[in-house]
Enzyme design. Structure first.
Site, PDB file in Angstrom:
ATOM      1  N   ASP A  91       0.858  -1.185   0.000  1.00 47.26           N
ATOM      2  CA  ASP A  91       0.000   0.000   0.000  1.00 47.26           C
ATOM      3  C   ASP A  91       0.896   1.238   0.000  1.00 47.26           C
ATOM      4  O   ASP A  91       2.118   1.122   0.071  1.00 47.26           O
ATOM      5  CB  ASP A  91      -0.977  -0.033   1.178  1.00 47.26           C
ATOM      6  N   GLN A 190     -11.917   6.954  -4.966  1.00 43.68           N
ATOM      7  CA  GLN A 190     -12.402   7.474  -3.677  1.00 43.68           C
ATOM      8  C   GLN A 190     -13.738   8.194  -3.920  1.00 43.68           C
ATOM      9  O   GLN A 190     -14.287   8.140  -5.007  1.00 43.68           O
ATOM     10  CB  GLN A 190     -11.352   8.407  -3.067  1.00 43.68           C
ATOM     11  N   ASP A 267      -7.900  -7.791   0.457  1.00 41.74           N
ATOM     12  CA  ASP A 267      -6.965  -7.999   1.565  1.00 41.74           C
ATOM     13  C   ASP A 267      -7.693  -7.638   2.839  1.00 41.74           C
ATOM     14  O   ASP A 267      -8.604  -6.807   2.824  1.00 41.74           O
ATOM     15  CB  ASP A 267      -5.732  -7.087   1.441  1.00 41.74           C
ATOM     16  N   CYS A 305     -13.278 -28.875   7.687  1.00 40.17           N
ATOM     17  CA  CYS A 305     -12.068 -28.169   7.235  1.00 40.17           C
ATOM     18  C   CYS A 305     -10.956 -29.156   6.898  1.00 40.17           C
ATOM     19  O   CYS A 305     -10.716 -30.116   7.626  1.00 40.17           O
ATOM     20  CB  CYS A 305     -11.599 -27.204   8.323  1.00 40.17           C
ATOM     21  N   CYS A 307      -7.741 -28.318   6.657  1.00 40.39           N
ATOM     22  CA  CYS A 307      -6.429 -27.735   7.004  1.00 40.39           C
ATOM     23  C   CYS A 307      -5.639 -28.679   7.906  1.00 40.39           C
ATOM     24  O   CYS A 307      -6.207 -29.541   8.572  1.00 40.39           O
ATOM     25  CB  CYS A 307      -6.607 -26.357   7.652  1.00 40.39           C
ATOM     26  N   CYS A 310      -6.809 -28.856  11.646  1.00 43.32           N
ATOM     27  CA  CYS A 310      -8.028 -29.624  11.904  1.00 43.32           C
ATOM     28  C   CYS A 310      -7.802 -31.138  11.740  1.00 43.32           C
ATOM     29  O   CYS A 310      -8.564 -31.929  12.283  1.00 43.32           O
ATOM     30  CB  CYS A 310      -9.165 -29.134  11.006  1.00 43.32           C
ATOM     31  N   HIS A 336      -5.195 -22.202  10.447  1.00 39.01           N
ATOM     32  CA  HIS A 336      -6.600 -22.565  10.187  1.00 39.01           C
ATOM     33  C   HIS A 336      -7.369 -21.409   9.530  1.00 39.01           C
ATOM     34  O   HIS A 336      -8.059 -21.607   8.528  1.00 39.01           O
ATOM     35  CB  HIS A 336      -7.317 -22.994  11.468  1.00 39.01           C
TER      36      HIS A 336
HETATM   37 ZN   LIG Z   1      -8.939 -26.045   9.905  1.00 37.64          ZN
END
Ligand SMILES: [Zn+2]
Length: 374
Positions: A91, A190, A267, A305, A307, A310, A336
């Site tokens: 940015d 803007q 983001d 999930c 991941c 998990c 996670h």
């Molecule tokens: Zn997870």
């Protein structure tokens, strides 16, 4: 930089695309985790790659003050400095100047501010913002803009937007002089919550010709419906063949809604910051891991999930780590939450490819309305 739109959904404005940047390709719509101080807190670059992160956002404000953009430049640029060889978006530093530092003076030439670390005085101009991001060597840099608070009257929003457009012109002109094609400069639309100002701003930037366009000044306290209205008001004035980036947004539901309105890039600090606070996203809404009910809960954060956290750890263990203030708590929770966000983006891209995006939209709206009833 090159952007290709691969396919468009037929019933919404969602697009599936690919951004080609100096440090690699990025599948869009994309979520960019935030690496404020040249690190996504608690994550190594290897862990981020294992989560399939393709692009990070880093904050120029923090890096120009510490360790200093010139130092980063001398050390080979941000990618080399932090050991991340995939794309980075920086940015301009403007948002943090307006939100973190004690402001001294905003003028047409830029903004004078006091550093939040040591009280030293600095001046950020449009040209300076480009120079800082050039030294950092990000793939995408952002124009300096004037950050308007919410709520703001039409006259104040108009003045702020005009200043932002003037600064965008100066960033663009300076960029042409000093940068090369390893970097791209995006303009930022803007104009507060006012459709006429947003349109003027978009038309101004498009006339100047940027390779990508951000929608700034949202998620600053306005109701969600207002945010969606502003995106809808801006989108028709942005060229179809350039990426659109909605800055600082948002919840998983915001991402799904934003994509339906034609946004390609997002983001937000939410997944990483929430993780460190023990707030975890799941397919059934978010859970607060410190809650006593998880003390002896042997199940994963989210049974749906995929991941690595998990697959291995129980809610009971994650609660224990959080209560004990262990570093690993932040690490595992961040893995996670980032996985949850990136998986949301994967689903978004798939639904667009199958031209069934409205089904995902319906599912997410039904889920958020039932969560509100609970
Ligand atoms: Zn997870």
């Amino acid at each position: 930089m090159n952007f290709e739109v691969i396919t468009k959904d037929t019933r919404t404005r969602a697009r599936r695309g690919r951004l080609h940047l100096a440090h690699g390709a990025v599948e869009t719509p994309v979520f960019m985790p935030v690496g404020t101080q040249a690190t996504v807190k608690g994550m190594t670059p290897e862990q981020l790659k294992a989560l399939s992160v393709e692009i990070l956002l880093c904050n120029s404000y923090h890096l120009m003050l510490r360790p200093g953009h010139e130092a980063v430049g001398r050390l080979g640029g941000l990618h080399h400095f932090m050991g991340w060889d995939r794309p980075i978006l920086t940015d301009s530093g403007g948002y943090q100047v307006f939100s973190l530092s004690a402001l001294r003076n905003i003028g047409d030439d830029g903004v004078e501010f006091r550093c939040h670390l040591d009280g030293s005085t600095h001046f950020l101009s449009p040209e300076g913002a480009v120079d800082i991001q050039k030294a950092l060597g990000s793939d995408i840099m952002m124009a300096l803009d004037d950050c308007l608070g919410f709520p703001a009257e039409h006259a104040a929003a108009a003045a702020s937007m005009k200043r932002s457009m003037n600064w965008a012109d100066r960033c663009h002109a300076h960029f042409q002089k000093v940068a090369d094609d390893s970097q791209a400069l995006f303009g930022i639309v803007q104009g507060g919550v006012f459709a006429d100002l947003r349109r003027q701003s978009a038309e101004h930037l498009v006339q100047r010709g940027f390779p990508g366009y951000a929608i700034g000044g949202l998620a600053v306290g306005e109701p969600n419906e207002v945010m969606y209205e502003v995106i809808s008001a801006v989108e028709p004035f942005l060229p179809e063949d350039r990426p659109r980036y909605l800055m600082g947004v948002g919840t998983p539901a915001d991402l799904v809604e934003g994509v339906a309105l034609g946004v390609d890039m997002f983001d937000c600090v939410m997944p990483t910051r929430h993780a460190r606070n023990g707030s975890l996203f799941t397919s059934g809404g978010h859970i607060v891991i410190k809650h006593a009910r998880y003390k002896e809960d042997p199940g994963p954060i989210d049974s749906k999930c995929g991941c690595p956290v998990c697959q291995t750890y129980s809610r009971a263990y994650l609660r224990h780590l959080f209560m004990a203030g262990e570093i690993l708590s932040s690490v595992l929770n961040t893995v996670h939450n980032l996985y949850f966000y990136l998986d949301t983006m994967r689903r978004i891209r798939q639904f667009i490819e199958f031209h069934r995006y409205d089904e995902l939209l319906t599912e997410v709206r039904r889920r958020s309305s039932s969560a509100m009833e609970e």
